[in-house]
Design a protein around this motif. Structure first.
Motif, PDB file in Angstrom:
ATOM      1  N   SER A   1      -5.243  -3.313 -14.675  1.00 54.42           N
ATOM      2  CA  SER A   1      -6.010  -3.444 -13.435  1.00 54.42           C
ATOM      3  C   SER A   1      -5.210  -2.904 -12.257  1.00 54.42           C
ATOM      4  O   SER A   1      -4.056  -3.280 -12.047  1.00 54.42           O
ATOM      5  N   ASP A   2      -5.815  -1.982 -11.501  1.00 52.39           N
ATOM      6  CA  ASP A   2      -5.204  -1.443 -10.279  1.00 52.39           C
ATOM      7  C   ASP A   2      -5.868  -2.149  -9.104  1.00 52.39           C
ATOM      8  O   ASP A   2      -7.100  -2.234  -9.040  1.00 52.39           O
ATOM      9  N   THR A   3      -5.083  -2.670  -8.161  1.00 55.05           N
ATOM     10  CA  THR A   3      -5.664  -3.478  -7.079  1.00 55.05           C
ATOM     11  C   THR A   3      -5.421  -2.838  -5.715  1.00 55.05           C
ATOM     12  O   THR A   3      -4.626  -1.915  -5.576  1.00 55.05           O
ATOM     13  N   VAL A   4      -6.109  -3.384  -4.708  1.00 63.16           N
ATOM     14  CA  VAL A   4      -5.927  -2.925  -3.329  1.00 63.16           C
ATOM     15  C   VAL A   4      -4.483  -3.158  -2.912  1.00 63.16           C
ATOM     16  O   VAL A   4      -3.857  -4.146  -3.284  1.00 63.16           O
ATOM     17  N   GLY A   5      -3.929  -2.201  -2.145  1.00 64.51           N
ATOM     18  CA  GLY A   5      -2.551  -2.343  -1.683  1.00 64.51           C
ATOM     19  C   GLY A   5      -2.436  -3.401  -0.600  1.00 64.51           C
ATOM     20  O   GLY A   5      -3.336  -3.581   0.214  1.00 64.51           O
TER      21      GLY A   5
ATOM     22  N   MET B   1      -1.268   8.266   0.826  1.00 63.70           N
ATOM     23  CA  MET B   1      -2.082   7.799   1.939  1.00 63.70           C
ATOM     24  C   MET B   1      -2.247   6.289   1.823  1.00 63.70           C
ATOM     25  O   MET B   1      -2.394   5.757   0.731  1.00 63.70           O
ATOM     26  N   LEU B   2      -2.212   5.604   2.942  1.00 62.80           N
ATOM     27  CA  LEU B   2      -2.397   4.159   2.897  1.00 62.80           C
ATOM     28  C   LEU B   2      -3.828   3.813   2.483  1.00 62.80           C
ATOM     29  O   LEU B   2      -4.775   4.482   2.872  1.00 62.80           O
ATOM     30  N   PHE B   3      -3.957   2.768   1.689  1.00 62.91           N
ATOM     31  CA  PHE B   3      -5.260   2.273   1.239  1.00 62.91           C
ATOM     32  C   PHE B   3      -6.068   3.308   0.470  1.00 62.91           C
ATOM     33  O   PHE B   3      -7.275   3.425   0.630  1.00 62.91           O
ATOM     34  N   ALA B   4      -5.407   4.108  -0.364  1.00 63.05           N
ATOM     35  CA  ALA B   4      -6.143   5.090  -1.164  1.00 63.05           C
ATOM     36  C   ALA B   4      -7.037   4.388  -2.186  1.00 63.05           C
ATOM     37  O   ALA B   4      -8.054   4.904  -2.593  1.00 63.05           O
ATOM     38  N   THR B   5      -6.652   3.164  -2.601  1.00 57.33           N
ATOM     39  CA  THR B   5      -7.466   2.396  -3.554  1.00 57.33           C
ATOM     40  C   THR B   5      -7.924   1.114  -2.875  1.00 57.33           C
ATOM     41  O   THR B   5      -7.111   0.362  -2.382  1.00 57.33           O
ATOM     42  N   LEU B   6      -9.226   0.880  -2.847  1.00 58.47           N
ATOM     43  CA  LEU B   6      -9.736  -0.336  -2.206  1.00 58.47           C
ATOM     44  C   LEU B   6     -10.487  -1.241  -3.158  1.00 58.47           C
ATOM     45  O   LEU B   6     -10.674  -2.407  -2.877  1.00 58.47           O
ATOM     46  N   ASP B   7     -10.932  -0.736  -4.256  1.00 61.01           N
ATOM     47  CA  ASP B   7     -11.656  -1.558  -5.217  1.00 61.01           C
ATOM     48  C   ASP B   7     -10.852  -1.611  -6.510  1.00 61.01           C
ATOM     49  O   ASP B   7     -10.259  -0.619  -6.904  1.00 61.01           O
ATOM     50  N   PRO B   8     -10.835  -2.775  -7.176  1.00 58.10           N
ATOM     51  CA  PRO B   8     -10.042  -2.868  -8.401  1.00 58.10           C
ATOM     52  C   PRO B   8     -10.616  -1.945  -9.480  1.00 58.10           C
ATOM     53  O   PRO B   8     -11.814  -1.868  -9.660  1.00 58.10           O
ATOM     54  N   THR B   9      -9.749  -1.231 -10.129  1.00 58.49           N
ATOM     55  CA  THR B   9     -10.152  -0.363 -11.225  1.00 58.49           C
ATOM     56  C   THR B   9      -9.533  -0.910 -12.492  1.00 58.49           C
ATOM     57  O   THR B   9      -8.356  -1.247 -12.505  1.00 58.49           O
ATOM     58  N   MET B  10     -10.321  -1.052 -13.543  1.00 55.39           N
ATOM     59  CA  MET B  10      -9.808  -1.639 -14.777  1.00 55.39           C
ATOM     60  C   MET B  10     -10.049  -0.698 -15.951  1.00 55.39           C
ATOM     61  O   MET B  10     -11.095  -0.060 -16.035  1.00 55.39           O
ATOM     62  N   ARG B  11      -9.055  -0.600 -16.830  1.00 55.22           N
ATOM     63  CA  ARG B  11      -9.186   0.219 -18.033  1.00 55.22           C
ATOM     64  C   ARG B  11      -8.591  -0.534 -19.218  1.00 55.22           C
ATOM     65  O   ARG B  11      -7.543  -1.173 -19.089  1.00 55.22           O
ATOM     66  N   ARG B  12      -9.258  -0.430 -20.355  1.00 51.79           N
ATOM     67  CA  ARG B  12      -8.705  -0.976 -21.584  1.00 51.79           C
ATOM     68  C   ARG B  12      -7.890   0.136 -22.234  1.00 51.79           C
ATOM     69  O   ARG B  12      -8.405   1.228 -22.475  1.00 51.79           O
ATOM     70  N   ILE B  13      -6.609  -0.126 -22.482  1.00 57.62           N
ATOM     71  CA  ILE B  13      -5.756   0.905 -23.060  1.00 57.62           C
ATOM     72  C   ILE B  13      -4.920   0.318 -24.196  1.00 57.62           C
ATOM     73  O   ILE B  13      -4.696  -0.890 -24.260  1.00 57.62           O
ATOM     74  N   GLU B  14      -4.484   1.191 -25.066  1.00 57.40           N
ATOM     75  CA  GLU B  14      -3.536   0.800 -26.109  1.00 57.40           C
ATOM     76  C   GLU B  14      -2.175   1.318 -25.685  1.00 57.40           C
ATOM     77  O   GLU B  14      -2.004   2.516 -25.444  1.00 57.40           O
ATOM     78  N   LEU B  15      -1.226   0.403 -25.522  1.00 63.12           N
ATOM     79  CA  LEU B  15       0.098   0.818 -25.088  1.00 63.12           C
ATOM     80  C   LEU B  15       0.724   1.737 -26.130  1.00 63.12           C
ATOM     81  O   LEU B  15       0.599   1.491 -27.339  1.00 63.12           O
ATOM     82  N   PRO B  16       1.378   2.813 -25.703  1.00 62.45           N
ATOM     83  CA  PRO B  16       1.965   3.786 -26.645  1.00 62.45           C
ATOM     84  C   PRO B  16       2.978   3.130 -27.588  1.00 62.45           C
ATOM     85  O   PRO B  16       3.497   2.054 -27.326  1.00 62.45           O
ATOM     86  N   GLY B  17       3.227   3.816 -28.691  1.00 59.38           N
ATOM     87  CA  GLY B  17       4.229   3.339 -29.642  1.00 59.38           C
ATOM     88  C   GLY B  17       3.758   2.157 -30.460  1.00 59.38           C
ATOM     89  O   GLY B  17       4.558   1.309 -30.857  1.00 59.38           O
ATOM     90  N   GLY B  18       2.437   2.082 -30.700  1.00 59.31           N
ATOM     91  CA  GLY B  18       1.909   0.982 -31.506  1.00 59.31           C
ATOM     92  C   GLY B  18       1.872  -0.341 -30.775  1.00 59.31           C
ATOM     93  O   GLY B  18       1.823  -1.413 -31.392  1.00 59.31           O
TER      94      GLY B  18
ATOM     95  N   THR C   1       0.842  -1.202   0.000  1.00 57.79           N
ATOM     96  CA  THR C   1       0.000   0.000   0.000  1.00 57.79           C
ATOM     97  C   THR C   1       0.878   1.253   0.000  1.00 57.79           C
ATOM     98  O   THR C   1       1.926   1.300   0.638  1.00 57.79           O
ATOM     99  N   ASN C   2       0.459   2.248  -0.758  1.00 56.81           N
ATOM    100  CA  ASN C   2       1.155   3.517  -0.889  1.00 56.81           C
ATOM    101  C   ASN C   2       2.453   3.422  -1.694  1.00 56.81           C
ATOM    102  O   ASN C   2       3.322   4.284  -1.590  1.00 56.81           O
ATOM    103  N   ALA C   3       2.590   2.353  -2.512  1.00 55.32           N
ATOM    104  CA  ALA C   3       3.807   2.206  -3.326  1.00 55.32           C
ATOM    105  C   ALA C   3       3.746   3.054  -4.593  1.00 55.32           C
ATOM    106  O   ALA C   3       4.753   3.233  -5.266  1.00 55.32           O
ATOM    107  N   GLY C   4       2.542   3.551  -4.925  1.00 52.95           N
ATOM    108  CA  GLY C   4       2.393   4.402  -6.108  1.00 52.95           C
ATOM    109  C   GLY C   4       1.700   3.729  -7.274  1.00 52.95           C
ATOM    110  O   GLY C   4       1.804   4.188  -8.414  1.00 52.95           O
ATOM    111  N   LYS C   5       0.941   2.665  -6.997  1.00 52.41           N
ATOM    112  CA  LYS C   5       0.239   1.942  -8.066  1.00 52.41           C
ATOM    113  C   LYS C   5      -0.784   2.835  -8.772  1.00 52.41           C
ATOM    114  O   LYS C   5      -0.865   2.845 -10.005  1.00 52.41           O
ATOM    115  N   SER C   6      -1.571   3.552  -7.986  1.00 54.58           N
ATOM    116  CA  SER C   6      -2.632   4.375  -8.589  1.00 54.58           C
ATOM    117  C   SER C   6      -2.061   5.525  -9.402  1.00 54.58           C
ATOM    118  O   SER C   6      -2.610   5.910 -10.440  1.00 54.58           O
ATOM    119  N   THR C   7      -0.933   6.084  -8.946  1.00 51.74           N
ATOM    120  CA  THR C   7      -0.271   7.152  -9.712  1.00 51.74           C
ATOM    121  C   THR C   7       0.220   6.599 -11.047  1.00 51.74           C
ATOM    122  O   THR C   7       0.063   7.233 -12.099  1.00 51.74           O
TER     123      THR C   7
END
Length: 428
Positions: free
Chosen positions: A260-264, A236-253, A215-221
């Motif tokens: 997926s961002d997970t609980v710390g 802050m500890l435990f800033a993210t408590l629920d998994p957040t998921m996004r579909r993205i295209e990695l840069p550079g083709g 927790t607080n390692a900087g995953k959400s950032t």
């Protein structure tokens, strides 16, 4: 457990204690442990931490945790600072809690109780809320043991004069168990909905990249920088408590992925919460690539990494799932230490040094993720008989089939899958 609202906690003056028990094998640096406990307290809205200290103990007192002399000293300190809540960074038995509250004249929360309070504040999704409620009830159930000052019998309900009834504790346990059953049913429905979403994602051939870490390692950032999303990312500890998921295209083709961002994770996570949040962390089990984010500037970064590995092992994450280790927060290091860390990371396989805050090192990480996803899959040709319909259906459900031909004896399929998916298939 009835959780006070933020309004009810407004300006509650709190004091944080870390018991440092001599000879405790798993004990970490007491001052750093106290620092983490203070961060936990700051993560709970409405608390005003007015003091903190390490209490060194040769051994915990079974009834009071602290000795008589220390208790008198603490009581004077609490009164002098108008403290309303004491937070003990460690386990406190129900009997100890009752005796300490009486002796100090304040409310008391142990580490488990504090983390539950934070989780109940932060849980955002329906699943998260239900999991917290279940964890809180499980915790409250343990608090009933010997916590009552009375064990008087209630009148039996079967009409027998003087017949055996049930103790107040038993009645309360039964009420909690019934509530747990109701919550579990509700959670099962929510989890089934989630499984449907997961099944629909499995049919889309996008690899899943899961961010994990202490927790607080900087995953959400890091998540925000990669996705452009606005996930709560505070120091802050435990800033993210629920998994957040996004579909993205990695840069550079690069390929499209689901990030997926997970609980710390945290050391000594209460067992009630490990069980309750297992479903939240199931996203990690579905990952094709795990990105382990570490706060490399933290004095106990190695111990934190060990905690993360231990929890991943307990979840059943195997070596088949590729991992990249991210040494984050290099911007917090002095120039000499920073150069040493960057040089060391460059010499190691699957390690990237960066700052998610400033963006330094992000390009190299994206390249590593792209390579990891590409290497994570390989092509195989399979032949299945007509009687192996279940295996064939599983392959299509996972979205790994790239081509299929039907012959006289069955089907010849070309599949592109990860080592983890192949291992799962071979166990069918």
């Amino acid at each position: 457990m009835t959780t006070p609202t933020t309004t009810e906690r407004e300006d509650t003056r709190a004091w944080v204690l870390h018991p440092d028990i001599r000879g405790h094998e798993a004990a970490r640096d007491a001052d750093l442990a106290l620092e983490e406990a203070i961060s936990l307290a700051h993560a709970l809205p409405g608390l005003n931490v007015v003091g903190s200290e390490v209490v060194r103990l040769p051994r915990p007192h079974p009834g009071m945790l602290f000795g008589k002399g220390k208790l008198e000293e603490l009581k004077e300190r609490m009164e002098a600072n108008d403290v309303g809540l004491v937070l003990v960074d460690g386990p406190v038995s129900p009997v100890q809690q009752r005796n300490l509250e009486k002796a100090l004249g304040v409310k008391l929360l142990d580490r488990t109780g504090l983390i539950l309070e934070i989780f109940s504040e932060r849980a955002a999704t329906r699943e998260g809320v239900l999991q917290v409620e279940m964890a809180a009830l499980s915790y409250q159930r343990t608090r009933l043991v010997r916590a009552w000052t009375h064990l008087e019998r209630q009148r039996g309900g079967l009409g027998f004069v003087g017949g055996p009834g049930e103790t107040q504790i038993e009645a309360d346990r039964r009420a909690i168990d019934e509530q747990l059953v109701r919550l579990r049913r509700q959670l099962d429905k929510v989890v089934k909905t989630r499984e449907l979403h997961r099944a629909s994602r499995a049919k889309v051939p996008f690899p899943i990249v899961a961010l994990v870490g202490y927790t607080n390692a900087g995953k959400s950032t890091l998540f925000n920088r990669m996705t452009g999303a606005k996930v709560m990312a505070k120091d802050m500890l435990f800033a993210t408590l629920d998994p957040t998921m996004r579909r993205i295209e990695l840069p550079g083709g690069g390929p499209e992925v689901i990030l997926s961002d997970t609980v710390g994770f945290i050391s000594d996570l209460p067992t009630e919460l490990v069980a309750a949040f297992r479903a939240t962390l199931e996203e990690v089990l579905a990952a094709d690539l795990i990105v382990h984010v570490r706060d490399i500037s933290h004095p106990e970064t190695e111990e934190q990494a060990e905690d993360v590995h231990a929890i991943l092992d307990s979840l059943g994450v195997t070596e088949d799932t590729p991992q990249i280790e991210v040494w984050n927060k290099i911007d917090r290091l002095d120039p000499g230490a920073r150069e040493a860390i960057v040089t060391r990371a460059a010499r190691l396989d699957n390690v990237q040094a960066l700052s998610a805050w400033t963006g330094e090192g992000m390009e190299a990480l994206i390249e590593a993720i792209t390579a990891g996803i590409t290497e994570a899959t390989h092509e195989t040709t399979l032949t299945l008989g007509f009687d192996e319909g279940r295996k064939r259906a599983w392959l299509f459900e996972k979205g790994v089939v790239e081509g299929e031909e039907q012959g006289e004896d069955g089907f010849t399929l070309t599949v592109r899958w990860s080592a983890r998916q192949q291992a799962q298939f071979e166990q069918l």
